[in-house]
Design an enzyme around this catalytic site. Structure first.
Site, PDB file in Angstrom:
ATOM      1  N   ASP A   1       0.850  -1.188   0.000  1.00 52.21           N
ATOM      2  CA  ASP A   1       0.000   0.000   0.000  1.00 52.21           C
ATOM      3  C   ASP A   1       0.888   1.241   0.000  1.00 52.21           C
ATOM      4  OD1 ASP A   1       1.053   0.230   2.521  1.00 52.21           O
ATOM      5  OD2 ASP A   1      -0.854   0.338   3.565  1.00 52.21           O
TER       6      ASP A   1
ATOM      7  N   ASP B   1       1.442   4.638   2.316  1.00 50.74           N
ATOM      8  CA  ASP B   1       1.115   5.289   3.584  1.00 50.74           C
ATOM      9  C   ASP B   1       1.562   6.739   3.518  1.00 50.74           C
ATOM     10  OD1 ASP B   1       0.469   2.694   5.114  1.00 50.74           O
ATOM     11  OD2 ASP B   1       2.500   2.324   4.383  1.00 50.74           O
TER      12      ASP B   1
ATOM     13  N   ASP C   1      -3.266   4.514   2.689  1.00 51.41           N
ATOM     14  CA  ASP C   1      -3.564   4.956   4.055  1.00 51.41           C
ATOM     15  C   ASP C   1      -3.196   6.428   4.174  1.00 51.41           C
ATOM     16  OD1 ASP C   1      -4.270   2.378   4.718  1.00 51.41           O
ATOM     17  OD2 ASP C   1      -2.378   1.903   5.714  1.00 51.41           O
TER      18      ASP C   1
HETATM   19  P1  TTP Z   1       1.851  -1.039   6.755  1.00 54.24           P
HETATM   20  O1  TTP Z   1       1.449  -0.215   5.603  1.00 54.24           O
HETATM   21  O2  TTP Z   1       0.892  -2.072   7.227  1.00 54.24           O
HETATM   22  O3  TTP Z   1       3.233  -1.793   6.522  1.00 54.24           O
HETATM   23  P2  TTP Z   1       4.526  -1.378   5.694  1.00 54.24           P
HETATM   24  O4  TTP Z   1       4.329  -0.082   4.994  1.00 54.24           O
HETATM   25  O5  TTP Z   1       5.652  -1.459   6.644  1.00 54.24           O
HETATM   26  O6  TTP Z   1       4.695  -2.535   4.620  1.00 54.24           O
HETATM   27  P3  TTP Z   1       3.772  -2.807   3.309  1.00 54.24           P
HETATM   28  O7  TTP Z   1       4.633  -2.651   2.124  1.00 54.24           O
HETATM   29  O8  TTP Z   1       3.278  -4.203   3.473  1.00 54.24           O
HETATM   30  O9  TTP Z   1       2.664  -1.812   3.324  1.00 54.24           O
HETATM   31  O10 TTP Z   1       2.109  -0.069   8.001  1.00 54.24           O
HETATM   32  C1  TTP Z   1       3.016   1.022   7.918  1.00 54.24           C
HETATM   33  C2  TTP Z   1       3.625   1.269   9.258  1.00 54.24           C
HETATM   34  O11 TTP Z   1       2.724   1.928  10.109  1.00 54.24           O
HETATM   35  C3  TTP Z   1       3.995  -0.012   9.942  1.00 54.24           C
HETATM   36  O12 TTP Z   1       5.384  -0.120   9.981  1.00 54.24           O
HETATM   37  C4  TTP Z   1       3.421   0.038  11.302  1.00 54.24           C
HETATM   38  C5  TTP Z   1       2.670   1.318  11.361  1.00 54.24           C
HETATM   39  N1  TTP Z   1       1.238   1.204  11.687  1.00 54.24           N
HETATM   40  C6  TTP Z   1       0.765   1.885  12.799  1.00 54.24           C
HETATM   41  O13 TTP Z   1       1.527   2.531  13.518  1.00 54.24           O
HETATM   42  N2  TTP Z   1      -0.577   1.821  13.078  1.00 54.24           N
HETATM   43  C7  TTP Z   1      -1.461   1.123  12.295  1.00 54.24           C
HETATM   44  O14 TTP Z   1      -2.675   1.104  12.590  1.00 54.24           O
HETATM   45  C8  TTP Z   1      -0.939   0.425  11.136  1.00 54.24           C
HETATM   46  C9  TTP Z   1      -1.852  -0.365  10.229  1.00 54.24           C
HETATM   47  C10 TTP Z   1       0.401   0.499  10.885  1.00 54.24           C
HETATM   48 MN    MN Z   2      -0.505   0.834   5.492  1.00 52.01          MN
HETATM   49 MN    MN Z   3       2.574   0.269   3.866  1.00 54.58          MN
END
Ligand code: TTP
Ligand code: MN
Ligand code: MN
Ligand code: MN
Length: 439
Positions: free
Chosen positions: A204, A206, A363
């Site tokens: 995703d 973020d 996100d």
């Molecule tokens: P993610 O997007 O779930 O994971 P990621 O970006 O590390 O890997 P991916 O490529 O699979 O997307 O979450 C991003 C970061 O945000 C993760 O390291 C942990 C943090 N986080 C929070 O602090 N609160 C939350 O509710 C979520 C879902 C994640």
């Molecule tokens: Mn995320």
């Molecule tokens: Mn992510």
């Protein structure tokens, strides 16, 4: 060499937040095996499995920090966090090149669980039920779930399981930035998550946002979503209001080392972007972006979007429900392409339809400025780094760390931070770059 290692065994600091953990390291063949054990424990999800999963992950994380390839068991002597089970696994890989336990774990059940839990919103409990029903492929699940809600899900399944490329993430950031700056000049936007840690692909995008002037961020996210909706790029999503209050810094157990939850206002959703944007380099001038909303309107035009573009019209509750509209658009397109009538359309056919956009998970998180640098550390992650640095804060310093701040439980005071470096200083840690937090 081995002898010098035996005489002078390597020592690593106990916590991962006290050492660099990078994407590339010397011990992938061991960490891969340990993380399959972790994944298997997570998927089983019985009592004790989550603590077993974390133990495998911690051991893997230690090996990722080793500045040399592991060649003998004696090199493990002074390393923490590697228990007997992990040692047996490592020893077998050292001797045979692979570990029979790990090979055996990757059975039919494991593969089915991996496939089913790869579906957006499907956890291990549902996946287990499906396997008990005798289902083993995505197709089985698609034939078993044909309600309109599910048909929509299936139509985007393969998109969401195609990794997001860095270029796509930058493209999405540009679109969001353009709209965000129009609504709120001076807004700060930052891609966090895996991309900030140096990954070139992710599941995703973020994006963390804040504004240096206190209170300016209130109500901003709903206005931003309204504009993105008007551009026609939102497929679906859920806006969560902020549930933060200051006492949570000390009280809320969900903000502890184990929990990843936070209380920021956020939107977790799915948007569509042109397929071509992962092929052509992202451009800095925004002129090319204005037509993104119409990227799938060449054929039919059944996706209705409000044409009003005035930022002053802000809905109090933003409820984007045009996922179904987009789906209907797909269906009418399918009819034009003579793929069949509505009832004959399989989700697979819909997913493979000739369309020039792709669905992506996004996100969007909004933080007040006085919490921003803690939010930045939390949303940069990774998850294991968060667990580790929060445990370290609690056990070594008697402080409570979350994405909202740092609270000294002995002195009964919060420790503010005006940069990411200050977060680390407050925690008496050497600064780690985002790409050194891949635990
Ligand atoms: P993610 O997007 O779930 O994971 P990621 O970006 O590390 O890997 P991916 O490529 O699979 O997307 O979450 C991003 C970061 O945000 C993760 O390291 C942990 C943090 N986080 C929070 O602090 N609160 C939350 O509710 C979520 C879902 C994640
Ligand atoms: Mn995320
Ligand atoms: Mn992510
Ligand atoms: Mn993920």
């Amino acid at each position: 060499g081995n002898d010098s290692n035996r005489r002078n065994p390597f020592i690593l600091p106990e916590y991962a937040c006290q050492r660099a953990t990078c994407l590339k390291h010397y011990n992938h063949k061991f960490t891969r095996a340990l993380e399959i054990l972790q994944k298997h424990a997570e998927l089983r999800d019985n009592e004790h499995d989550s603590s077993r999963a974390l133990a495998f992950r911690r051991a893997s994380c230690v090996l990722k920090s080793l500045p040399f390839p592991l060649t003998s068991m004696s090199q493990l002597k002074k390393l923490t966090n590697i228990g007997d089970h992990c040692k047996r696994v490592i020893q077998e890989i050292l001797e045979d090149g692979e570990c029979s336990e790990v090979t055996k774990l990757q059975d039919d059940w494991f593969h089915k669980m991996v496939v089913f839990t790869s579906i957006f919103g499907i956890g291990s409990a549902t996946a287990k039920k499906w396997i008990e029903k005798g289902w083993s492929t995505i197709k089985d699940a698609q034939e078993g779930h044909i309600s309109s809600d599910w048909r929509v899900k299936w139509a985007f399944h393969s998109d969401l399981n195609t990794p997001v490329k860095l270029q796509e993430a930058q493209y999405i950031q540009q679109i969001v930035r353009k709209e965000a700056e129009t609504i709120l000049p001076g807004i700060i936007l930052q891609i966090t998550g895996g991309f900030r840690r140096g990954w070139e692909e992710g599941h995703d995008v973020d994006i963390l946002m804040t504004h240096p002037e206190d209170g300016k961020e209130v109500g901003f996210l709903a206005r931003l979503l309204h504009r993105l909706h008007n551009k026609g790029i939102i497929l679906c999503g859920n806006l969560e209001k902020s549930t933060y209050s200051d006492d949570m810094l000390t009280l809320d157990s969900k903000l502890s080392a184990k929990g990843q939850l936070d209380h920021f206002e956020k939107w977790l959703g799915i948007i569509k972007i042109p397929q071509s944007c992962s092929e052509t380099p992202a451009r800095d001038d925004s002129g090319s972006l204005s037509n993104i909303g119409s990227c799938d309107h060449k054929g039919t035009n059944s996706v209705a979007h409000p044409t009003s573009n005035t930022a002053s019209e802000q809905p109090l509750n933003y409820q984007p429900l045009n996922l179904h509209e987009s789906f209907e658009d797909l269906e009418s397109k399918a009819k034009k392409q003579k793929l069949g009538t509505e009832n004959e359309l399989s989700p697979m056919k819909l997913a493979k339809l000739d369309r020039n956009w792709i669905a992506r998970r996004v996100d969007l998180i909004v933080s007040p400025y006085n919490q921003y640098f803690y939010a930045l550390v939390g949303w940069t992650g990774n998850k294991q780094f968060n667990r580790d640095i929060r445990t370290y804060a609690q056990k070594e310093l008697g402080m409570k760390l979350s994405s909202h701040g740092l609270y000294d439980l002995n002195k009964n005071c919060a420790l503010p931070a005006r940069s990411e470096k200050e977060v680390f200083e407050n925690l008496k840690l050497q600064y780690l770059e985002p790409w050194e937090r891949n635990c």
